[in-house]
Design a protein around this motif. Structure first.
Motif, PDB file in Angstrom:
ATOM      1  N   ASP A 254      -2.234   7.854  -2.298  1.00  0.00           N
ATOM      2  CA  ASP A 254      -2.683   6.674  -3.032  1.00  0.00           C
ATOM      3  C   ASP A 254      -2.590   6.898  -4.541  1.00  0.00           C
ATOM      4  O   ASP A 254      -3.400   7.628  -5.117  1.00  0.00           O
TER       5      ASP A 254
ATOM      6  N   SER B 297       1.516   3.005   8.042  1.00  0.00           N
ATOM      7  CA  SER B 297       0.953   4.257   7.523  1.00  0.00           C
ATOM      8  C   SER B 297       1.423   5.432   8.372  1.00  0.00           C
ATOM      9  O   SER B 297       1.828   5.275   9.529  1.00  0.00           O
TER      10      SER B 297
ATOM     11  N   THR C   1       0.859  -1.191   0.000  1.00  0.00           N
ATOM     12  CA  THR C   1       0.000   0.000   0.000  1.00  0.00           C
ATOM     13  C   THR C   1       0.897   1.243   0.000  1.00  0.00           C
ATOM     14  O   THR C   1       1.989   1.216   0.592  1.00  0.00           O
TER      15      THR C   1
ATOM     16  N   GLU D 232       1.014   5.774   0.138  1.00  0.00           N
ATOM     17  CA  GLU D 232       0.325   7.043   0.394  1.00  0.00           C
ATOM     18  C   GLU D 232       1.270   8.214   0.065  1.00  0.00           C
ATOM     19  O   GLU D 232       2.462   8.123   0.380  1.00  0.00           O
TER      20      GLU D 232
END
Length: 273
Positions: free
Chosen positions: A135, A191, A131, A133
């Motif tokens: 995004d 994150s 993942t 960020e």
């Protein structure tokens, strides 16, 4: 009268002597037929103890039968009901002995090496996803944050027909940023929110792009492996398993061409303001 008596005695003696001369020789075991056997004139033990004692209820001892072992050797009764030998017919008893010693590399037999990663080709860790960020986009000159969801996980199945559990523990992460640079980290990252830091803060798994363009970020996770079966604890396996994660593709561009989540007049310190 006395003369007749003497003649009778001589006649009886002569008959007895004649019958002694005409009596049949004892039959040997090889020549003994049914009639001779019934008459009791067969000789016993003439051939060294291998003959049958007519009228008796057993034979003389021979070599014996099988003791029931797999190779059929050794003595025992005729039923073959001896002990079970070195293992049952399908070899499971032997495998129960061999399998644990392969775990720890103590097998005395040649070729019984410890379990390695190659023996576990049919076992695999859970898929890992990357993942990023922000995004799907990055700002040139500012860190973009990447993190993976790899975690300790297990897989179960059979090895050499025995049930085992394999445990995969992430040990390191190899990143390829798509711009020719790479990095190795000891963590899969988190994150910004989980880390409790502001957006565009550099992290152990962030990367800063210097040029605009489209980049594909890829990751491989390196796992240490352990196994266990019934009656054992976790045992280390030689080698490291490498598993590719799903990658991400994103666009790096300048700040003034990016739509930020807040307008500059509401967030004057945001990117491009």
């Amino acid at each position: 009268m006395g003369r007749r008596l003497n003649l009778l005695i001589f006649a009886i003696i002569g008959f007895v002597l004649t019958m002694s001369v005409l009596a049949p020789e004892p039959a040997f075991a090889d020549d003994c037929g049914p009639i001779d056997a019934e008459s009791g004139i067969c000789a016993n033990d003439i051939n060294g103890g291998d003959s049958v004692d007519v009228g008796a209820d057993k034979t003389n001892p021979g070599d014996g039968g099988s003791d029931g072992r797999n190779n059929g050797g050794g003595g025992g009764d005729n039923s073959g009901g001896g002990d079970s030998g070195d293992g049952d017919a399908d070899g499971k008893e032997e495998a129960h002995v061999e399998f644990p010693c392969r775990f720890v590399g103590t097998c005395p037999d040649e070729g019984s090496d410890p379990i390695t990663i190659h023996d576990l080709a049919s076992f695999t860790p859970a898929p890992t996803h990357v993942t990023m960020e922000p995004d799907g986009w990055m700002i040139v000159g500012l860190p973009a944050n990447f993190y993976a969801d790899a975690d300790v996980n297990t897989d179960s199945g059979k090895l050499f027909e025995f049930p085992i559990t394999v445990r995969f523990t992430p040990s390191s992460y190899s990143w390829s940023w798509g711009d020719g640079s790479t990095a190795s980290t000891g963590t899969g990252g988190s994150s910004w929110k989980s880390l409790g830091v502001e957006e565009f803060t550099a992290t152990s798994t962030s990367h800063t792009y210097a040029e605009k363009g489209t980049y594909t970020v890829s990751l491989t996770v390196n796992y240490s492996v352990q196994i266990k079966t019934s009656g054992t604890g976790w045992l280390d396996v030689d080698g490291t398993l490498t598993k590719a994660a799903s990658g991400v593709t994103a666009i790096a561009t300048t700040a003034n061409s990016v739509i930020v989540d807040k307008e500059c007049n509401r967030n004057p310190t945001g990117p491009g303001c």
